[in-house]
Design a protein around this motif. Structure first.
Motif, mmCIF file in Angstrom:
data_model
loop_
_atom_site.group_PDB
_atom_site.id
_atom_site.type_symbol
_atom_site.label_atom_id
_atom_site.label_comp_id
_atom_site.label_asym_id
_atom_site.label_seq_id
_atom_site.Cartn_x
_atom_site.Cartn_y
_atom_site.Cartn_z
ATOM 1 N N LYS A 1 30.176 49.392 43.206
ATOM 2 C CA LYS A 1 29.138 48.624 42.523
ATOM 3 C C LYS A 1 29.708 47.895 41.316
ATOM 4 O O LYS A 1 29.404 46.716 41.069
ATOM 5 N N THR A 2 30.567 48.578 40.566
ATOM 6 C CA THR A 2 31.194 47.948 39.398
ATOM 7 C C THR A 2 32.048 46.766 39.811
ATOM 8 O O THR A 2 32.004 45.695 39.187
ATOM 9 N N GLU A 3 32.839 46.951 40.866
ATOM 10 C CA GLU A 3 33.692 45.859 41.340
ATOM 11 C C GLU A 3 32.853 44.678 41.814
ATOM 12 O O GLU A 3 33.207 43.513 41.560
ATOM 13 N N GLU A 4 31.753 44.954 42.502
ATOM 14 C CA GLU A 4 30.860 43.877 42.938
ATOM 15 C C GLU A 4 30.308 43.118 41.736
ATOM 16 O O GLU A 4 30.223 41.879 41.771
ATOM 17 N N GLU A 5 29.939 43.818 40.701
ATOM 18 C CA GLU A 5 29.395 43.183 39.495
ATOM 19 C C GLU A 5 30.442 42.314 38.807
ATOM 20 O O GLU A 5 30.146 41.196 38.358
ATOM 21 N N VAL A 6 31.671 42.826 38.745
ATOM 22 C CA VAL A 6 32.746 42.051 38.107
ATOM 23 C C VAL A 6 33.060 40.808 38.940
ATOM 24 O O VAL A 6 33.246 39.712 38.391
ATOM 25 N N LEU A 7 33.111 40.951 40.260
ATOM 26 C CA LEU A 7 33.369 39.796 41.122
ATOM 27 C C LEU A 7 32.276 38.742 40.943
ATOM 28 O O LEU A 7 32.572 37.538 40.843
ATOM 29 N N LYS A 8 31.057 39.174 40.893
ATOM 30 C CA LYS A 8 29.942 38.245 40.687
ATOM 31 C C LYS A 8 30.097 37.517 39.347
ATOM 32 O O LYS A 8 29.904 36.294 39.257
ATOM 33 N N ARG A 9 30.462 38.255 38.317
ATOM 34 C CA ARG A 9 30.659 37.648 36.997
ATOM 35 C C ARG A 9 31.790 36.624 37.022
ATOM 36 O O ARG A 9 31.661 35.527 36.453
ATOM 37 N N LEU A 10 32.884 36.966 37.697
ATOM 38 C CA LEU A 10 34.017 36.034 37.772
ATOM 39 C C LEU A 10 33.617 34.743 38.480
ATOM 40 O O LEU A 10 33.980 33.638 38.038
ATOM 41 N N LYS A 11 32.874 34.870 39.559
ATOM 42 C CA LYS A 11 32.456 33.680 40.317
ATOM 43 C C LYS A 11 31.501 32.803 39.508
ATOM 44 O O LYS A 11 31.530 31.573 39.620
ATOM 45 N N GLU A 12 30.683 33.425 38.675
ATOM 46 C CA GLU A 12 29.680 32.678 37.915
ATOM 47 C C GLU A 12 30.202 32.114 36.602
ATOM 48 O O GLU A 12 29.684 31.091 36.123
ATOM 49 N N THR A 13 31.237 32.762 36.023
ATOM 50 C CA THR A 13 31.657 32.355 34.678
ATOM 51 C C THR A 13 33.109 31.902 34.552
ATOM 52 O O THR A 13 33.464 31.226 33.591
ATOM 53 N N VAL A 14 33.965 32.269 35.511
ATOM 54 C CA VAL A 14 35.390 31.940 35.396
ATOM 55 C C VAL A 14 35.815 30.938 36.466
ATOM 56 O O VAL A 14 36.342 29.863 36.165
ATOM 57 N N PHE A 15 35.558 31.278 37.721
ATOM 58 C CA PHE A 15 35.973 30.411 38.828
ATOM 59 C C PHE A 15 34.814 29.480 39.188
ATOM 60 O O PHE A 15 34.175 29.610 40.237
ATOM 61 N N THR A 16 34.577 28.537 38.308
ATOM 62 C CA THR A 16 33.399 27.673 38.441
ATOM 63 C C THR A 16 33.709 26.324 39.081
ATOM 64 O O THR A 16 32.792 25.554 39.351
ATOM 65 N N LYS A 17 34.975 26.013 39.282
ATOM 66 C CA LYS A 17 35.339 24.764 39.958
ATOM 67 C C LYS A 17 36.594 24.994 40.781
ATOM 68 O O LYS A 17 37.362 25.935 40.539
ATOM 69 N N SER A 18 36.811 24.138 41.768
ATOM 70 C CA SER A 18 37.972 24.271 42.646
ATOM 71 C C SER A 18 39.240 23.838 41.918
ATOM 72 O O SER A 18 39.274 22.776 41.281
ATOM 73 N N LEU A 19 40.268 24.671 42.013
ATOM 74 C CA LEU A 19 41.538 24.399 41.339
ATOM 75 C C LEU A 19 42.689 24.614 42.310
ATOM 76 O O LEU A 19 42.716 25.608 43.037
ATOM 77 N N ASN A 20 43.647 23.682 42.329
ATOM 78 C CA ASN A 20 44.835 23.858 43.161
ATOM 79 C C ASN A 20 46.022 23.139 42.534
ATOM 80 O O ASN A 20 45.872 22.448 41.521
ATOM 81 N N TRP A 21 47.179 23.297 43.124
ATOM 82 C CA TRP A 21 48.405 22.675 42.605
ATOM 83 C C TRP A 21 48.997 21.708 43.635
ATOM 84 O O TRP A 21 50.201 21.472 43.672
ATOM 85 N N GLU A 22 48.132 21.135 44.454
ATOM 86 C CA GLU A 22 48.601 20.226 45.495
ATOM 87 C C GLU A 22 49.393 19.068 44.908
ATOM 88 O O GLU A 22 48.981 18.439 43.937
ATOM 89 N N GLY A 23 50.537 18.768 45.518
ATOM 90 C CA GLY A 23 51.376 17.646 45.111
ATOM 91 C C GLY A 23 52.446 17.978 44.103
ATOM 92 O O GLY A 23 53.408 17.217 43.952
ATOM 93 N N VAL A 24 52.328 19.096 43.407
ATOM 94 C CA VAL A 24 53.292 19.430 42.354
ATOM 95 C C VAL A 24 54.684 19.667 42.940
ATOM 96 O O VAL A 24 55.667 19.052 42.510
ATOM 97 N N GLU A 25 54.781 20.545 43.926
ATOM 98 C CA GLU A 25 56.083 20.835 44.531
ATOM 99 C C GLU A 25 56.633 19.616 45.262
ATOM 100 O O GLU A 25 57.840 19.349 45.219
#
Length: 347
Positions: free
Chosen positions: A309-333
């Motif tokens: 339950k704790t892990e589910e809550e933390v994952l939900k928080r991360l999705k809502e507050t940290v990983f809020t937009k798509s990020l990648n490193w395409e083209g760098v290498e």
């Protein structure tokens, strides 16, 4: 629940095999474990030095726990990964696993990094078989096809040579890999029906879900999808990323923030990342590097037990507050490689 064709009574942990999901590998007729073992972490270069005995023990435990798909490449430690996996497979019944390796990308030195010629392709497969101690590999993949300026050599030399090797019984099925998605689509469209497998890495993670946009196309082509690197090449773990990681400082900062939130909650970010990635239903398998039995246990726990339950809550928080937009490193290498090759051409 029926047991997979790779199950061997008395060798496998039958209870774990029964709990593992096995999915069709596209049109190949193979059924592979939902969790699979990536060989990049056995390179001894990308993720720090390794303990060879521990790596071998991890390979043994992974197969006995029901993982039946292993992926490696000559590029991973310039043969070291294949060497260690070959040692790990000694004494393991050949019918208990499927193995994939690659051709085309070989060294970390720009001048010799890529070679898609027919000659090198055949030499590479023969060397891989020797290092792995096998007569054949189940899947051979053309590695990172976004780097050549055109697909000419890949399609006119590399792919036909792999098809000859398939006819000779040294490989069973043929695949292709890349980081950017669009080149994968273009090369598959160029030779419809000639690939069996497509490997996409770091494209369905907490950072970036762009694989979903291409799944309908891959399914139309009847391709098996290997979803690799749910940890985004180490970004989505409690450890700092390796110095070579091409991600921007913005991306690394986002991941550090997520790791700190997990640390404060006594939760493992890597476990959350693995769990999140594996919720995608379409891929045949989810490939991840696990160089120790401890990491293997964490990833299997994420799969077998799910989240607390704790892990589910933390994952939900991360999705809502940290990983809020798509990020990648395409083209760098790719930009670094092209710039280096231009510089070399001027000498």
């Amino acid at each position: 629940m029926s047991l997979p064709k790779t199950f061997i009574k008395g060798f496998h942990d039958e209870d774990l095999v029964k709990r593992m999901e096995y999915r069709p590998l596209g049109k190949t007729g193979l059924e592979v474990s939902k969790v699979s073992l990536g060989g990049g972490t056995f390179s001894g270069t990308f993720y720090g030095e390794i303990d060879e005995n521990e790596s071998i023990a991890t390979i043994h435990k992974a197969i006995k726990s029901g993982i039946n798909y292993i992926d490696t490449a000559p590029f991973y430690g310039e043969g070291r990964s294949e060497t260690i996996i070959g040692k790990g497979l000694r004494g393991i019944p050949r019918e208990s696993y499927y193995i994939a390796t690659k051709v085309g990308r070989y060294t970390r030195v720009f001048e010799t990094m890529f070679d898609y010629s027919a000659k090198r392709t055949r030499e590479s497969v023969e060397k891989s078989l020797k290092l792995l101690g096998l007569d054949y590999v189940d899947v051979i993949q053309i590695h990172d096809i976004e780097f050549p300026e055109t697909f000419d050599t890949v399609l006119n030399e590399c792919l036909p040579e792999l098809e000859k090797l398939r006819d000779e019984g040294k490989v069973r099925f043929i695949g292709v890999s890349a980081y950017p998605m669009e080149p994968l689509k273009r090369i598959i469209q160029a030779v419809p029906g000639r690939f069996d497998v497509v490997l996409c890495y770091s494209r369905y993670t907490l950072l970036d879900q762009s694989l979903k946009d291409y799944l309908p196309f891959f399914q139309e082509q009847n391709l098996a999808v290997i979803c690799a690197a749910g940890h985004a090449l180490g970004l989505l773990t409690q450890c700092d990323p390796q110095p070579w990681h091409p991600a921007s400082e913005e991306i690394k900062a986002v991941c550090r923030k997520a790791a700190n939130i997990c640390k404060d909650a006594n939760v493992d970010l890597g476990k959350l990342a693995m769990y999140y990635s594996m919720q995608l239903t379409e891929p045949s398998t989810f490939l991840t590097g696990m160089q120790t039995r401890k990491l293997l246990d964490i990833n299997l726990q994420s799969y077998f037990e799910g989240l607390t339950k704790t892990e589910e809550e933390v994952l939900k928080r991360l999705k809502e507050t940290v990983f809020t937009k798509s990020l990648n490193w395409e083209g760098v290498e790719l930009e670094m490689y092209r710039a280096a090759m231009k510089k070399l051409a001027k000498k």
